[in-house]
Design a protein around this motif. Structure first.
Motif, short mmCIF file in Angstrom:
data_model
loop_
_atom_site.label_atom_id
_atom_site.label_comp_id
_atom_site.label_asym_id
_atom_site.label_seq_id
_atom_site.Cartn_x
_atom_site.Cartn_y
_atom_site.Cartn_z
N ALA A 108 0.84 -1.20 0.00
CA ALA A 108 0.00 0.00 0.00
C ALA A 108 0.87 1.25 0.00
CB ALA A 108 -0.92 -0.02 1.22
N GLY A 109 1.92 1.23 -0.81
CA GLY A 109 2.83 2.37 -0.83
C GLY A 109 3.39 2.63 0.56
N LEU A 110 3.69 1.56 1.26
CA LEU A 110 4.14 1.66 2.67
C LEU A 110 5.53 2.26 2.80
CD1 LEU A 110 3.35 -1.71 4.47
CD2 LEU A 110 2.61 0.57 5.14
N SER A 111 5.64 3.23 3.70
CA SER A 111 6.96 3.75 4.05
C SER A 111 7.53 2.87 5.16
CB SER A 111 6.85 5.17 4.58
OG SER A 111 6.14 5.96 3.64
N PRO A 112 8.80 2.48 5.04
CA PRO A 112 9.39 1.62 6.07
C PRO A 112 9.71 2.40 7.34
CG PRO A 112 10.99 2.07 4.35
CD PRO A 112 9.73 2.76 3.94
N ASP A 113 8.66 2.85 8.00
CA ASP A 113 8.77 3.68 9.18
C ASP A 113 9.30 2.84 10.36
OD1 ASP A 113 8.34 5.30 11.34
OD2 ASP A 113 6.18 5.56 11.02
N PRO A 114 10.43 3.26 10.97
CA PRO A 114 10.98 2.49 12.09
C PRO A 114 9.96 2.26 13.21
CG PRO A 114 12.48 4.26 11.46
CD PRO A 114 11.24 4.43 10.63
N ALA A 115 9.01 3.18 13.36
CA ALA A 115 7.99 3.02 14.41
C ALA A 115 7.08 1.82 14.15
CB ALA A 115 7.15 4.30 14.50
N ARG A 116 7.11 1.27 12.95
CA ARG A 116 6.25 0.13 12.61
C ARG A 116 7.00 -1.20 12.72
NH1 ARG A 116 4.07 3.06 7.13
NH2 ARG A 116 2.54 4.42 8.16
N GLU A 117 8.28 -1.13 13.04
CA GLU A 117 9.10 -2.33 12.95
C GLU A 117 8.75 -3.42 13.97
OE1 GLU A 117 13.10 -0.90 12.74
OE2 GLU A 117 12.97 -0.61 10.56
N ASP A 118 8.06 -3.05 15.04
CA ASP A 118 7.60 -4.07 16.00
C ASP A 118 6.49 -4.91 15.41
OD1 ASP A 118 9.33 -3.28 17.87
OD2 ASP A 118 7.89 -2.19 19.12
N ALA A 119 5.77 -4.33 14.46
CA ALA A 119 4.55 -4.97 13.96
C ALA A 119 4.75 -5.71 12.63
CB ALA A 119 3.46 -3.92 13.80
N MET A 120 5.83 -5.40 11.93
CA MET A 120 6.02 -6.00 10.60
C MET A 120 7.49 -5.92 10.18
SD MET A 120 4.26 -2.84 8.50
CE MET A 120 2.91 -2.77 9.69
N GLU A 121 7.84 -6.73 9.20
CA GLU A 121 9.15 -6.61 8.56
C GLU A 121 8.97 -5.74 7.33
OE1 GLU A 121 11.55 -8.31 9.97
OE2 GLU A 121 10.49 -9.92 11.02
N PHE A 122 10.07 -5.13 6.89
CA PHE A 122 9.99 -4.38 5.63
C PHE A 122 10.92 -5.00 4.59
CE2 PHE A 122 8.46 -0.95 8.44
CZ PHE A 122 7.26 -0.72 7.79
N SER A 123 10.41 -5.06 3.38
CA SER A 123 11.23 -5.53 2.26
C SER A 123 12.19 -4.42 1.86
CB SER A 123 10.32 -5.83 1.06
OG SER A 123 9.86 -4.60 0.49
N ASP A 124 13.02 -4.72 0.87
CA ASP A 124 13.83 -3.66 0.24
C ASP A 124 12.89 -2.69 -0.46
OD1 ASP A 124 16.05 -5.08 1.06
OD2 ASP A 124 16.20 -6.20 -0.83
N LEU A 125 13.39 -1.49 -0.73
CA LEU A 125 12.56 -0.49 -1.42
C LEU A 125 12.32 -0.94 -2.87
CD1 LEU A 125 14.20 2.87 -0.27
CD2 LEU A 125 12.29 1.64 0.77
N TYR A 126 11.09 -0.70 -3.37
CA TYR A 126 10.81 -1.03 -4.77
C TYR A 126 10.43 0.20 -5.57
CZ TYR A 126 5.95 -0.82 -3.22
OH TYR A 126 4.75 -0.39 -2.69
N TYR A 127 10.27 1.33 -4.88
CA TYR A 127 9.88 2.57 -5.58
C TYR A 127 10.41 3.75 -4.80
CZ TYR A 127 6.87 6.10 -7.75
OH TYR A 127 6.40 7.19 -8.42
N GLN A 128 10.95 4.72 -5.50
CA GLN A 128 11.46 5.94 -4.85
C GLN A 128 10.40 7.02 -4.98
OE1 GLN A 128 14.71 5.76 -3.62
NE2 GLN A 128 14.66 3.64 -4.35
N GLY A 129 10.06 7.64 -3.89
CA GLY A 129 9.06 8.70 -3.98
C GLY A 129 9.24 9.70 -2.87
N GLY A 130 8.56 10.83 -2.98
CA GLY A 130 8.70 11.87 -1.97
C GLY A 130 7.35 12.27 -1.38
N GLN A 131 7.38 13.29 -0.55
CA GLN A 131 6.19 13.77 0.15
C GLN A 131 5.91 15.22 -0.27
OE1 GLN A 131 4.74 11.45 1.86
NE2 GLN A 131 6.50 10.07 1.56
N SER A 132 4.61 15.56 -0.31
CA SER A 132 4.23 16.90 -0.74
C SER A 132 3.20 17.53 0.18
CB SER A 132 3.62 16.86 -2.15
OG SER A 132 4.61 16.58 -3.10
N PHE A 133 3.18 18.86 0.16
CA PHE A 133 2.10 19.60 0.80
C PHE A 133 1.20 20.15 -0.31
CE2 PHE A 133 0.20 23.51 2.56
CZ PHE A 133 -0.48 22.94 3.63
N VAL A 134 -0.11 19.89 -0.17
CA VAL A 134 -1.05 20.17 -1.26
C VAL A 134 -2.15 21.12 -0.79
CG1 VAL A 134 -2.73 19.04 -2.79
CG2 VAL A 134 -0.63 17.85 -2.18
#
Ligand code: ARG
Length: 289
Positions: free
Chosen positions: A104-130
């Motif tokens: 789901a376009g998941l960011s590998p947020d360290p705060a989520r690491e207790d709940a799940m593992e993260f794969s390697d990155l498959y897409y590079q993207g950024g964040q915007s203010f809209v």
């Protein structure tokens, strides 16, 4: 050289060869349902995941996350089952191990690491203010948005909500379950600005030209990963091997190009009704109140 040694060397050679060609035999990996790869997603996030609407008005789940999910399932010899839900549901279903993967376009947020593992990155993207055209003048920079008179939105459970809290703590921060809800609130003037993933903001902007991307928002990890059920190391390995292949053989580029093209056509972003159809009145913004 004795026979034992020769056999050991020969065996070593065979093993090196077979290790270079990863095999993702389904029986090596345990999944929630035997023979299936169960993936949770949140289809409000074009071009990652959304519904593409055909000429007869029928919705099909699409997006580069969905193509990658199929690619991974095929590599593993598993049948793909995608379960659409709101984004915070993706996080909790994965944490409870009710699904194998969260795509789901998941960011590998360290705060989520207790709940799940993260794969390697498959897409590079950024964040915007809209924001919207009418209000664009009010936001010359992100600091302008940090004002108690503004209602600033982000998706529930997302890292964008963290970005809102970090960058605009003085504003009235509103979290809504779907990115679609944020867009509706912006377009109807109820919300002044929102933090949204750049590729997604650009995609919505194509369908709603009133939207304006004000600026980039700095964030530590520039990319998306797959959330993998915690402790399932074999699955994590197979997923990473498949991602490497998809990046290598040009598949990922094709998935992105196809998704971007489909997202520019007829789409629906959100969840379907009980009959698997696009809800008649799309008043998601009202649902959120
Ligand atoms: N990248 C952000 C996060 O991981 C947002 C992801 C939202 N995904 C979605 N399909 N709505 O928090």
């Amino acid at each position: 050289m004795n026979l034992k040694k020769i056999t050991a060397i020969a065996l070593g050679a065979v093993m090196t060869v077979s290790m270079a060609v990863p095999t993702f035999a389904a029986d090596d990996v345990e999944t929630v349902t035997d023979g299936k790869l169960t993936v949770a997603t949140s289809p409000d996030f074009a071009p990652y995941e959304f519904y593409s609407i055909d000429d007869d008005g029928n919705p099909t789940l699409a997006g580069f996350d969905m193509d990658l999910a199929k690619y991974i399932a095929d590599k593993m010899g598993l049948e793909l089952e995608v379960v659409p839900m709101d984004f915070d549901g993706v996080l909790s279903e994965l944490a409870q191990k009710n699904v194998d993967l969260g795509m789901a376009g998941l960011s590998p947020d360290p705060a989520r690491e207790d709940a799940m593992e993260f794969s390697d990155l498959y897409y590079q993207g950024g964040q915007s203010f809209v924001t919207v055209k009418d209000k664009a003048d009010q936001f010359k920079s992100l600091e302008d948005a940090n004002n108690k008179d503004y209602s600033i939105g982000a998706q529930t459970g997302s890292i964008q909500l963290d970005l809102a809290n970090e960058n605009t703590p003085d504003a009235d921060i509103v979290s809504l379950p779907k990115v679609t809800d944020l867009i509706t609130e912006l377009l109807t003037g109820k919300m002044d600005g929102a933090f949204i993933e750049t590729a997604v903001a650009e995609s919505y902007q194509k369908n709603y030209p009133d939207l304006v991307i004000v600026c980039d928002v700095p964030y530590d990890t520039v990319g998306s990963a797959i959330g993998v059920s915690k402790g399932n190391d074999a699955l994590l390995k197979a997923v990473n091997a498949a991602i490497a292949d998809a990046l290598d053989d040009g598949s990922m580029d094709k998935f992105i190009a196809d998704a971007t093209e489909l997202a520019a056509g007829q789409t629906y972003e959100g969840t379907l009704d009980d009959n698997g159809a696009v809800p008649e009145t799309d008043d998601t913004a009202e649902d959120a109140e």
